[in-house]
Design an enzyme around this catalytic site. Structure first.
Site, PDB file in Angstrom:
ATOM      1  CB  SER A   1      -0.815   0.064   1.325  1.00  0.00           C
ATOM      2  OG  SER A   1      -1.301  -0.486   1.362  1.00  0.00           O
TER       3      SER A   1
ATOM      4  NE  ARG B   1      -6.623  -4.439   7.958  1.00  0.00           N
ATOM      5  CZ  ARG B   1      -5.927  -4.924   7.040  1.00  0.00           C
ATOM      6  NH1 ARG B   1      -5.236  -4.412   6.316  1.00  0.00           N
ATOM      7  NH2 ARG B   1      -6.048  -6.208   6.868  1.00  0.00           N
TER       8      ARG B   1
ATOM      9  NE  ARG C   1      -0.753  -3.367   8.662  1.00  0.00           N
ATOM     10  CZ  ARG C   1      -1.140  -4.647   7.094  1.00  0.00           C
ATOM     11  NH1 ARG C   1      -1.686  -4.973   7.754  1.00  0.00           N
ATOM     12  NH2 ARG C   1      -0.547  -3.844   6.646  1.00  0.00           N
TER      13      ARG C   1
ATOM     14  NE  ARG D   1      -5.052  -9.127   8.409  1.00  0.00           N
ATOM     15  CZ  ARG D   1      -4.684  -9.485   6.873  1.00  0.00           C
ATOM     16  NH1 ARG D   1      -4.046  -9.713   6.050  1.00  0.00           N
ATOM     17  NH2 ARG D   1      -6.248  -9.194   6.691  1.00  0.00           N
TER      18      ARG D   1
END
Length: 211
Positions: A30, A56, A149, A160
């Site tokens: 991103s 999010r 995060r 993940r």
């Protein structure tokens, strides 16, 4: 059948080659994409994927993803509206035909940010994108980035990390990706990404300047 038909349709369009950008969550895709689209405004178009996961903080519907229910997403897949779809960490993700067509119609390089399953699905079409994999320097660095995060439960974090390990192994298989970028230093990684796309960038700029 619809995938074959649609891939022929895309091949017939005289637009720039799309870019498939893949890599584990936390690898920095991103951040690199934002830099690319800021520097080359009017060259790239982002294919906005659909997902059944919740937004999010700071994410917007229609900009980051099209956030939909499972029923809506499944109906679209069954109807043949998607080029590719995948289930990741319990959520559905997919790229719609319309999302790619919208970008290509503007003579922009369409960026598809997709997971490993999605890459496998795209490989079965003749979309002919440039395949780029963004990788973390190590699993330890990736885990730290994801933990920092503070957006995932421990269970989701483990999912993940497990998926990331599989994605990294997949990226090492010969012929899966045209370019593999290890995002250890952001500026270095960005330089490699730009270099990989420079030929297509110049084509788009030339067409857009002359039109």
């Amino acid at each position: 059948m619809y995938v074959r038909y649609f891939s022929r349709l895309l091949s017939a369009m005289a637009g720039p080659r799309p870019v498939v950008l893949s890599g584990p969550s936390g690898a920095g895709k991103s951040t690199l994409l934002k830099k690319l689209m800021k520097e080359y405004d009017g060259v790239f178009g982002f294919s906005v994927s659909h997902t059944t996961r919740n937004p999010r903080p700071g994410e917007e519907n229609g900009r980051d993803y099209h956030y939909v229910t499972r029923d809506v997403m499944q109906a679209g897949i069954d109807n043949g509206d998607f080029i590719e779809s995948a289930v990741f960490s319990g959520n559905m993700y997919g790229t719609s035909k319309a999302a790619v067509q919208d970008v290509q119609a503007k003579n922009l390089i369409c960026i598809l940010d997709i997971e490993m399953q999605g890459v496998r699905n795209i490989k079965r079409t003749d979309l002919n994108p440039i395949y780029i994999s963004i990788q973390p320097p190590s699993m330890a660095v990736l885990e730290k980035r994801l933990r920092d995060r503070k957006t995932e439960s421990e269970e989701n974090l483990m999912k993940r990390l497990h998926a990331a390990k599989a994605a990294i192994e997949f990226s090492k298989e010969p012929g899966q990706f045209d370019v593999l970028i290890v995002n250890d230093n952001l500026e270095d990684a960005y330089g490699q990404l730009k270099n990989a796309l420079l030929e297509e960038i110049n084509k788009v700029k030339k067409v857009n300047t002359s039109s």
